[in-house]
Design an enzyme around this catalytic site. Structure first.
Site, PDB file in Angstrom:
ATOM      1  N   CYS A 166       0.820  -1.209   0.000  1.00  0.00           N
ATOM      2  CA  CYS A 166       0.000   0.000   0.000  1.00  0.00           C
ATOM      3  C   CYS A 166       0.854   1.259   0.000  1.00  0.00           C
ATOM      4  O   CYS A 166       1.885   1.317   0.666  1.00  0.00           O
ATOM      5  CB  CYS A 166      -0.870   0.048   1.261  1.00  0.00           C
ATOM      6  SG  CYS A 166      -1.871  -1.401   1.572  1.00  0.00           S
ATOM      7  N   CYS A 167       0.394   2.237  -0.736  1.00  0.00           N
ATOM      8  CA  CYS A 167       0.915   3.597  -0.642  1.00  0.00           C
ATOM      9  C   CYS A 167      -0.244   4.530  -0.991  1.00  0.00           C
ATOM     10  O   CYS A 167      -1.360   4.063  -1.235  1.00  0.00           O
ATOM     11  CB  CYS A 167       2.150   3.811  -1.526  1.00  0.00           C
ATOM     12  SG  CYS A 167       1.863   3.796  -3.300  1.00  0.00           S
TER      13      CYS A 167
END
Length: 155
Positions: free
Chosen positions: A64-65
């Protein structure tokens, strides 16, 4: 299933992701902002989670980002990884089914908790296609890991 998870920010969606994976009975290994002392930069933590898949220490990963793009790019640089940025359940289903994706990339910005559940439901429910054409496409992508970069042409 053992799943490595990375996030460059300790956001509510990232914490919900870990909780949902554990609620589904998965063993979760955390990287980046989810693990105190780890490098939280998206390239570093996404690589670390993807390397667990490449090495066989995890069956899958979720990276995730903020947009999910950087995390997916970093994960896809690791040999043996097929990361897919999924913003909806249909894409998650297709990524598993046709692409045999082994890393799910998510946007912390776009993914709400209800949408996260839908994406995870589709990801885990999908069965990898046995169709010969689909398998050949995945094999072709895997062979890209073995190719050497072309040298620059001299002018």
């Amino acid at each position: 299933m053992r799943i490595s998870v990375s996030s460059d920010m300790d956001e509510p969606v990232a914490r919900a992701l870990v909780g949902q994976l554990r609620d589904r009975g998965h063993d979760v290994m955390m990287y980046g902002a989810l693990s105190p002392g780890d490098d939280p930069q998206w390239a570093a933590c996404s690589e670390a989670a993807a390397r667990e898949v490449s090495a066989g220490r995890a069956e899958q990963a979720v990276v995730c980002c903020w947009t999910g793009t950087g995390a997916s790019i970093a994960a896809n640089k690791v040999p043996g990884v097929r990361a897919a940025l999924c913003t909806d359940a249909y894409t998650a289903d297709g990524a598993r089914r046709w692409n045999d994706a082994n890393v799910l990339a998510l946007s912390l910005r776009l993914t709400s908790e209800p949408l996260l559940k839908e994406i995870l439901d589709a990801w885990f429910a999908a069965e990898v296609s046995a169709d010969a054409e689909d398998r050949e496409n995945v094999a072709r992508v895997n062979r890209l890991d073995d190719t050497k970069p072309h040298s620059a042409r001299s002018q």
